[in-house]
Write a protein that holds these residues in place. Structure first.
Motif, mmCIF file in Angstrom:
data_model
loop_
_atom_site.group_PDB
_atom_site.id
_atom_site.type_symbol
_atom_site.label_atom_id
_atom_site.label_comp_id
_atom_site.label_asym_id
_atom_site.label_seq_id
_atom_site.Cartn_x
_atom_site.Cartn_y
_atom_site.Cartn_z
ATOM 1 N N ARG A 1 -6.021 6.317 0.396
ATOM 2 C CA ARG A 1 -6.324 5.413 1.519
ATOM 3 C C ARG A 1 -5.090 4.591 1.875
ATOM 4 N NH1 ARG A 1 -11.768 4.932 -1.005
ATOM 5 N NH2 ARG A 1 -11.043 3.348 -2.439
ATOM 6 N N TYR A 2 -4.454 4.018 0.849
ATOM 7 C CA TYR A 2 -3.285 3.178 1.122
ATOM 8 C C TYR A 2 -2.165 4.002 1.758
ATOM 9 C CZ TYR A 2 -5.540 -0.012 -2.206
ATOM 10 O OH TYR A 2 -6.432 -0.819 -2.863
ATOM 11 N N GLN A 3 -2.015 5.231 1.273
ATOM 12 C CA GLN A 3 -0.929 6.059 1.811
ATOM 13 C C GLN A 3 -1.192 6.378 3.282
ATOM 14 O OE1 GLN A 3 1.856 6.652 0.056
ATOM 15 N NE2 GLN A 3 2.700 7.448 1.964
ATOM 16 N N ALA B 1 -8.493 -8.207 -1.573
ATOM 17 C CA ALA B 1 -8.796 -8.202 -3.018
ATOM 18 C C ALA B 1 -7.541 -8.538 -3.825
ATOM 19 C CB ALA B 1 -9.432 -6.880 -3.425
ATOM 20 N N GLU B 2 -7.183 -7.673 -4.764
ATOM 21 C CA GLU B 2 -6.046 -8.011 -5.647
ATOM 22 C C GLU B 2 -4.706 -7.757 -4.985
ATOM 23 O OE1 GLU B 2 -8.062 -5.476 -6.206
ATOM 24 O OE2 GLU B 2 -9.291 -5.822 -7.979
ATOM 25 N N GLY B 3 -4.715 -7.312 -3.744
ATOM 26 C CA GLY B 3 -3.443 -7.139 -3.024
ATOM 27 C C GLY B 3 -2.758 -5.809 -3.293
ATOM 28 N N LYS B 4 -3.534 -4.798 -3.656
ATOM 29 C CA LYS B 4 -2.876 -3.530 -4.003
ATOM 30 C C LYS B 4 -2.237 -2.859 -2.787
ATOM 31 C CE LYS B 4 -5.623 -1.977 -7.899
ATOM 32 N NZ LYS B 4 -7.016 -1.924 -7.444
ATOM 33 N N LEU B 5 -2.878 -2.994 -1.628
ATOM 34 C CA LEU B 5 -2.277 -2.372 -0.436
ATOM 35 C C LEU B 5 -0.921 -3.005 -0.135
ATOM 36 C CD1 LEU B 5 -2.411 -0.523 2.085
ATOM 37 C CD2 LEU B 5 -3.574 -2.400 3.264
ATOM 38 N N GLU C 1 0.249 -10.520 -7.483
ATOM 39 C CA GLU C 1 0.745 -9.246 -6.962
ATOM 40 C C GLU C 1 1.779 -9.438 -5.849
ATOM 41 O OE1 GLU C 1 -0.307 -6.009 -7.981
ATOM 42 O OE2 GLU C 1 1.399 -5.470 -6.729
ATOM 43 N N SER C 2 1.595 -10.478 -5.057
ATOM 44 C CA SER C 2 2.450 -10.608 -3.866
ATOM 45 C C SER C 2 3.669 -11.495 -4.096
ATOM 46 C CB SER C 2 1.632 -11.123 -2.682
ATOM 47 O OG SER C 2 0.944 -12.284 -3.035
#
Ligand code: SAH
Length: 341
Positions: free
Chosen positions: A25-27, A49-53, A82-83
């Protein structure tokens, strides 16, 4: 909140998502924003959420602002972690422009004038978590108020659930917090109602997570709609009112290209067994240090398989604390030797 649960749900079946579906999805989001859109300088990720994107979004070197928005305190705490820029981001920055990151606590149902002129909005696996009233207010904020050039919305396709042994023959949804999961037709109806109310937008549908051949009629595991505003012009009805409904949780500044990166361009990395890296001035400190890589070959580092060299170098930086020997050279610059073996 969501990790690799699709692969977990698929255990015991023939379905394996590789790479995991959330990565796919992120890709897709990254590919759309970088290859199928132009002039994307400001991006807001609702339900971050946790900022994975964000890990992917920050690789867009010409993006100048990213807003990460969620309503859940615990997720935001991890998102801040994360950021936050890493030493790597200062040492090896390849950015064309500096990047400002704002982490906000807020709801996708609320307007906030700090999102004025944002070019892209992403809502990855968000809408199925929204209660009916929030879902109803969602289009007005995104398409009526912010009016970005592009909006990417992903959501589970419930038709695919027959391929998850744990969900088969039950009315269970993929996640305990999902308020609904839609068929392709239901999602399409919702998208159509949006373009009917906001006619300057049109949308196309795609997805990730193809079903096995014999189930091809169930469609993608994750269904995705990409909305685009057709008028090329920038938003003319500027937001005039100042409404600050979101609470700023943290804010970070990533630098643009650093001097070190330019020096490194001249190094043929794989053929250099000893790395010597000088760090230039940044922030309010002037610091320099060298990293010598003793007995080192890049391939001897943990996890180099498929990991970009830049991330391996980050690993080197993080191991500075494990340095075995320090000295100061003739210019008074501390040199840190790290034996990675
Ligand atoms: N986009 C992330 C997380 C999806 S889970 C990913 O792809 O991994 C959905 C997230 O939406 C959760 O973190 C939840 O706290 C958040 N959320 C739920 N309601 C929201 C609302 N009204 N506004 C903003 N975020 C919301």
């Amino acid at each position: 909140m969501k990790t690799e649960e699709e692969n977990e749900m698929a255990s015991g079946s023939d379905v394996v998502f590789s790479p995991p579906l959330y990565i796919q999805r992120y890709q897709l989001v990254f590919d759309v924003l970088t290859q199928k859109c132009q002039n994307i300088h400001k991006i807001a990720d609702f339900g971050c959420a946790e900022g994975k994107l964000f890990r992917r979004l920050k690789r867009m070197t010409n993006v100048e602002e990213i807003a990460l928005i969620d309503c859940d305190d615990y997720s935001l705490e991890m998102c801040v972690h994360e950021s936050r820029p890493l030493p790597y981001d200062f040492l090896f920055a390849e950015r064309d422009v500096p990047l400002k990151v704002n982490v906000y606590k807020g709801s996708v149902a609320q307007n906030d004038s700090r999102l004025e002129n944002f070019d892209a909005i992403t809502c990855i696996e968000l809408i199925e978590h929204l209660t009916a009233d929030v879902l109803q207010a969602f289009p007005d904020n995104i398409f009526g108020y912010i009016r970005p050039k592009v909006v990417i919305i992903t959501t589970p396709n419930i038709e695919y659930n027959v391929l998850f042994p744990q969900l088969k023959n039950t009315s269970q949804l993929r996640h305990y917090d999902h308020k609904f999961e839609w068929t392709r037709h239901e999602f399409d109806n919702w998208c159509q109602s949006i373009v009917k109310n906001y006619p300057e937008y049109s949308y196309e549908k795609t997805g990730v997570g193809e079903p096995p051949e014999q189930y091809s009629d169930v469609g993608f595991c994750t269904q995705i709609a990409i909305f685009r505003r057709h008028s090329d012009t920038d938003s003319t009805d500027d937001i005039t009112d100042k409404c600050l409904n979101y609470k700023i949780v943290d804010t970070f500044d990533y630098p643009k290209n650093t001097r070190i990166h330019k020096e490194m361009e001249f190094v043929d990395w794989p053929s250099v067994p000893i790395l010597h890296i000088h760090r230039g001035r940044f922030g309010d400190k002037t610091e320099s240090f060298g990293v010598k890589w003793i007995n080192g070959e890049l391939s001897t580092l943990d996890g180099l398989n498929g990991v970009p060299l830049s991330e391996v170098l980050l690993d080197v930086m993080l191991r500075l604390g494990e340095a075995t020997q320090n000295e100061v050279n003739e210019r008074g610059v501390p040199e840190v030797y790290i034996d990675l073996l």
